[in-house]
Design an enzyme around this catalytic site. Structure first.
Site, PDB file in Angstrom:
ATOM      1  N   ASP A  13     -10.118   3.211   2.305  1.00 43.42           N
ATOM      2  CA  ASP A  13     -10.244   2.284   3.391  1.00 43.42           C
ATOM      3  C   ASP A  13     -10.842   3.282   4.526  1.00 43.42           C
ATOM      4  O   ASP A  13     -11.836   2.677   5.193  1.00 43.42           O
ATOM      5  CB  ASP A  13      -8.959   2.033   4.172  1.00 43.42           C
ATOM      6  CG  ASP A  13      -8.329   0.713   3.347  1.00 43.42           C
ATOM      7  OD1 ASP A  13      -9.213  -0.247   2.785  1.00 43.42           O
ATOM      8  OD2 ASP A  13      -6.872   0.570   3.315  1.00 43.42           O
ATOM      9  N   LYS A  26       0.811  -1.170   0.022  1.00 42.07           N
ATOM     10  CA  LYS A  26       0.040   0.055   0.026  1.00 42.07           C
ATOM     11  C   LYS A  26       0.810   1.265   0.086  1.00 42.07           C
ATOM     12  O   LYS A  26       0.103   2.138  -0.671  1.00 42.07           O
ATOM     13  CB  LYS A  26      -1.030   0.019   1.153  1.00 42.07           C
ATOM     14  CG  LYS A  26      -1.987  -0.805   1.136  1.00 42.07           C
ATOM     15  CD  LYS A  26      -3.203  -0.736   2.124  1.00 42.07           C
ATOM     16  CE  LYS A  26      -4.264  -1.744   2.223  1.00 42.07           C
ATOM     17  NZ  LYS A  26      -5.294  -1.421   3.069  1.00 42.07           N
TER      18      LYS A  26
END
Ligand code: NAP
Length: 276
Positions: free
Chosen positions: A101, A65
């Site tokens: 997220d 990420k």
């Protein structure tokens, strides 16, 4: 047909393929979503491959990420603030990174609490990648205060400093969080403590938990961690990590295709897969 997918390492247990493929089918989209196991040494090649093969969209998971940001053409504001990317959109060869997220978690919380919660003090347990996305989203939404408790206090301190650009935040030791538990309206476990196979483990002692407190756990395997079970026994309103998982996926889907998928149906797909 468009190709979509998720890159991570390991990735074999990802539920994203089944969730997105079911939704493509139900919406009549001629697309396919697949899981790509990408070793960290091959990350740049994988991103070059995304361009070369015209893969239209990717989700990005552990451990890529942060590292993936270096290879993208543009990073949107949310991802820049979080410092990580979980979604890449391929716009005619130009790769744009974003992060769904935090907003995904916020949407799941809004489903649980049907009124604004700007007045709540929030306790976040954990200071890893998921925590950073969530505290950024909660701070930008505007809650009263965010306390961050973590095994490694120094990491909580760094995160609290990041949050203070948006609102009030303190780093506190886990012991202090346990003692002050009754002062929080929302408590979130963002650690991996209690995840299968360590089922009896709890991230903190909840002796001082008040009835009616919102308690959420990002873990969805098991669907109900010991932390959530015990909190529910004490009268808390509880939620597992399925909501965040579904909403982060739905937001990625929307970024790629410009249409909002059916999150209730996606939840059913995930719960069926998890045996819930
Ligand atoms: P991460 O960056 O590795 O962070 C892990 C966090 O857990 C750190 O705060 C770490 O503390 C703490 N921790 C780990 N083992 C611990 C232990 N034995 N005792 C106390 N604290 C411990 O991981 P992440 O990406 O943030 O993921 C964290 C959890 O969130 C995982 O369970 C993951 O599955 C879940 N998650 C769920 C979703 C969803 O969509 N529902 C999305 C992302 C992540 P230290 O700093 O002291 O090491």
């Amino acid at each position: 047909m468009g190709i979509f997918g998720v890159i991570g390492h390991p990735i074999s247990h990802s539920m994203s393929p089944i969730m997105h493929n079911c939704e493509f089918k139900k919406l009549g989209c001629p697309h396919h979503y697949t899981a790509f196991d990408v070793h960290p040494d091959n990350l740049k090649n994988a991103i070059d491959g995304m361009r070369a093969l015209n893969i239209l969209g990717l989700n990005v998971t552990i451990p890529h990420k942060v590292a993936v940001m270096e290879w993208l053409d543009e990073i949107d504001e949310e991802a820049r603030l979080i410092g990580a990317v979980n979604t890449i959109k391929n716009e005619n060869g130009r790769l744009i990174g974003s992060n769904t997220d935090g907003e995904g978690y916020l949407r799941s919380l809004k489903e649980l609490i049907d009124h604004p919660f700007h007045d709540k003090n929030v306790l976040i347990i954990g200071a890893g990648g998921a925590s950073r996305a969530i505290v950024t989203a909660l701070a930008r939404y505007g809650v009263s205060r965010i306390d961050i408790a973590n095994r490694t206090l120094q990491k909580a301190e760094q995160l609290a400093m990041h949050v203070r650009q948006f609102g009030k935040s303190n780093a506190i030791p886990l012991k202090e969080a346990e003692e002050k538990l009754s002062t929080y309206g929302i408590i979130v476990n963002t650690t991996s403590v209690g995840m299968s196979p360590n089922l009896p483990d709890m991230p903190i002692n909840i002796h001082h938990l008040e009835k009616g407190t919102i308690v959420s756990d990002l873990i969805y395997n098991p669907l109900s961690t010991m932390f959530l079970k015990k909190a529910k026994e004490k009268g808390a309103i509880t939620a597992n990590g399925v909501g965040m998982f579904v909403h982060q996926g739905a937001l990625s889907f929307e970024k790629w295709l410009g249409i909002a998928p059916n999150t209730e149906r996606m939840t059913e797909t995930v719960l069926k897969k998890l045996g819930g």
